[in-house]
Write an enzyme that holds these catalytic residues in place. Structure first.
Site, mmCIF file in Angstrom:
data_model
loop_
_atom_site.group_PDB
_atom_site.id
_atom_site.type_symbol
_atom_site.label_atom_id
_atom_site.label_comp_id
_atom_site.label_asym_id
_atom_site.label_seq_id
_atom_site.Cartn_x
_atom_site.Cartn_y
_atom_site.Cartn_z
ATOM 1 N N CYS A 18 0.855 -1.185 0.000
ATOM 2 C CA CYS A 18 0.000 0.000 0.000
ATOM 3 C C CYS A 18 0.892 1.236 0.000
ATOM 4 C CB CYS A 18 -0.886 -0.003 1.247
ATOM 5 S SG CYS A 18 0.071 0.073 2.790
ATOM 6 N N HIS A 47 5.920 -5.261 8.569
ATOM 7 C CA HIS A 47 5.974 -6.643 9.036
ATOM 8 C C HIS A 47 6.142 -7.608 7.867
ATOM 9 C CE1 HIS A 47 3.918 -5.591 13.103
ATOM 10 N NE2 HIS A 47 5.227 -5.476 13.147
ATOM 11 N N HIS A 82 4.233 1.742 11.624
ATOM 12 C CA HIS A 82 3.152 1.488 12.579
ATOM 13 C C HIS A 82 2.927 2.636 13.551
ATOM 14 C CE1 HIS A 82 5.306 -2.283 11.505
ATOM 15 N NE2 HIS A 82 4.092 -2.650 11.176
ATOM 16 N N CYS A 104 2.828 5.705 8.884
ATOM 17 C CA CYS A 104 1.833 5.856 7.826
ATOM 18 C C CYS A 104 0.933 7.048 8.144
ATOM 19 C CB CYS A 104 0.994 4.582 7.719
ATOM 20 S SG CYS A 104 -0.386 4.758 6.558
ATOM 21 N N HIS A 132 0.021 -5.010 19.516
ATOM 22 C CA HIS A 132 0.406 -4.673 18.146
ATOM 23 C C HIS A 132 1.076 -3.303 18.192
ATOM 24 C CE1 HIS A 132 0.132 -3.411 13.940
ATOM 25 N NE2 HIS A 132 0.040 -4.696 13.652
ATOM 26 N N GLU A 134 1.114 -0.755 16.316
ATOM 27 C CA GLU A 134 0.264 0.401 16.007
ATOM 28 C C GLU A 134 -0.583 0.793 17.215
ATOM 29 O OE1 GLU A 134 -3.602 1.650 13.410
ATOM 30 O OE2 GLU A 134 -2.273 0.180 12.455
ATOM 31 N N THR A 173 -5.832 0.630 12.209
ATOM 32 C CA THR A 173 -6.130 0.776 10.775
ATOM 33 C C THR A 173 -6.184 -0.542 10.019
ATOM 34 O OG1 THR A 173 -3.792 1.033 10.184
ATOM 35 C CG2 THR A 173 -5.024 3.051 10.706
ATOM 36 N N CYS A 203 -7.910 1.539 7.112
ATOM 37 C CA CYS A 203 -7.331 2.218 5.954
ATOM 38 C C CYS A 203 -7.883 1.657 4.647
ATOM 39 C CB CYS A 203 -5.811 2.152 6.009
ATOM 40 S SG CYS A 203 -5.079 0.697 5.269
ATOM 41 N N SER A 276 2.022 -5.362 3.391
ATOM 42 C CA SER A 276 3.469 -5.243 3.551
ATOM 43 C C SER A 276 4.229 -6.340 2.805
ATOM 44 C CB SER A 276 3.838 -5.272 5.047
ATOM 45 O OG SER A 276 3.207 -6.351 5.699
#
Length: 322
Positions: A18, A47, A82, A104, A132, A134, A173, A203, A276
């Site tokens: 992305c 990742h 992240h 991001c 995680h 993020e 996201t 996202c 990713s």
């Protein structure tokens, strides 16, 4: 020599990188080009082992904490896609480290939303998976206790806020659209005045890849998601495939990971890739199937993507001319 059996391959589109992942990887590569090795990266930039190993070969050094970076280094330090808690850039600044933020922009948007809700005095729920990176980064934008994590529908049913009329929620996201919709619906039912994002936090890339899998999973015998076990969006793609009725839905980092005993009697195979995962691994896996089958390839598209996120200012091409 006996003829190879036929196999219909259905490629999901969009799949793979992305705009946020492209920006993050380009940030590290541009930093290596401009400043030379080493370039330190806090946490895996994205990742994906293939991507991380490729950057290591070029001179990137991956660390989990800034404390692992030598004192008095002038080498750049990149924060991963992240996002990071606020304490990390503050620590970098106190040590005079030269940092580049590859977070991001869609994650940064969630951080800003949470900060606005906090300023307005709202109690904030974060829908996401604990540990995680993020989620750790989003929780770390605000003082301890300002944000409560909601991981499951059960959490949404049982959470007891201080003031039910002064609430807000944000989300990780890379979640499953369906799981998140269920949790949000429960929260809105219990707390009708809860404030949510103006625009969906999940996202565009996560949404589009899941939509493509929803189209493909019901019409193939098996589906492979190219991605890493610690990639949230890749794991969600596998779960979506299973939910849509695909009996064999597996995650694979490389062709060598494929358990061929699962694919003995299939006549059709869907392939997608997490946000990713590079396209070269999709091709590697197709090549592995081509050794065993005669392939007939088609693509099923769920959306067109043309998003682009500019690089951090310090590594943009025009920065060299300043």
């Amino acid at each position: 020599m006996s003829a190879k059996p036929d196999l219909k391959i259905v490629l999901c589109s969009p799949r793979g990188f992305c705009a946020g992942v492209v920006r993050a990887i380009d940030t590290v590569e541009r930093a290596l080009d401009k400043y030379g090795a080493p370039v330190y990266v806090r946490h895996e930039i994205v990742h994906n082992k293939y991507v991380v190993d490729g950057l290591k070969k070029k001179g990137a050094i991956f660390v989990e904490e800034l404390a692992e970076i030598p004192e008095n280094t002038t080498a750049p330090v990149v924060f991963s896609a992240h996002g990071v808690p606020k304490s990390v850039p503050a620590d970098a600044q106190s040590r005079n480290l030269f940092s580049l933020d590859a977070t991001c922009p869609l994650v940064t948007k969630v951080h800003r939303e949470a900060a606005i809700h906090f300023k307005r005095g709202r109690e904030i729920f974060l829908i996401g998976h604990s540990h995680h990176p993020e989620v750790v980064g989003t929780l770390g934008q605000l003082p301890t206790g300002a944000v409560t994590l909601i991981e499951t529908a059960e959490d949404a049913k049982t959470i007891n806020p201080k003031d039910p009329n002064n609430l807000a929620f944000v989300t990780q996201t890379t979640l499953s659209i369906d799981d998140t919709a269920e949790i949000v619906a429960l929260l809105k039912e219990r707390f009708p005045n809860i404030n949510g994002p103006h625009k969906e936090d999940i996202c565009y890339a996560t949404t589009n890849r899941q939509l493509a899998v929803k189209k493909v999973a019901p019409v193939v015998d098996a589906l492979i998601v190219v991605g890493a076990p610690n990639s949230s969006n890749s794991q969600r793609l596998r779960e979506v495939a299973e939910r849509e009725g695909c009996n064999i839905a597996v995650l694979a980092q490389r062709a060598a990971d494929i358990d061929w005993t699962k694919f003995g009697n299939i006549t059709s195979l869907g392939i997608t890739a997490g946000a990713s995962a590079p396209e070269v691994i999709v091709e590697e896996i197709m090549d592995a199937f081509a050794e065993r089958y005669t392939l007939h390839v088609e693509t099923v598209s769920a959306a067109e993507e043309n998003e682009f996120f500019p690089l951090p200012r310090q590594v943009r091409p025009e920065a060299a001319a300043e």
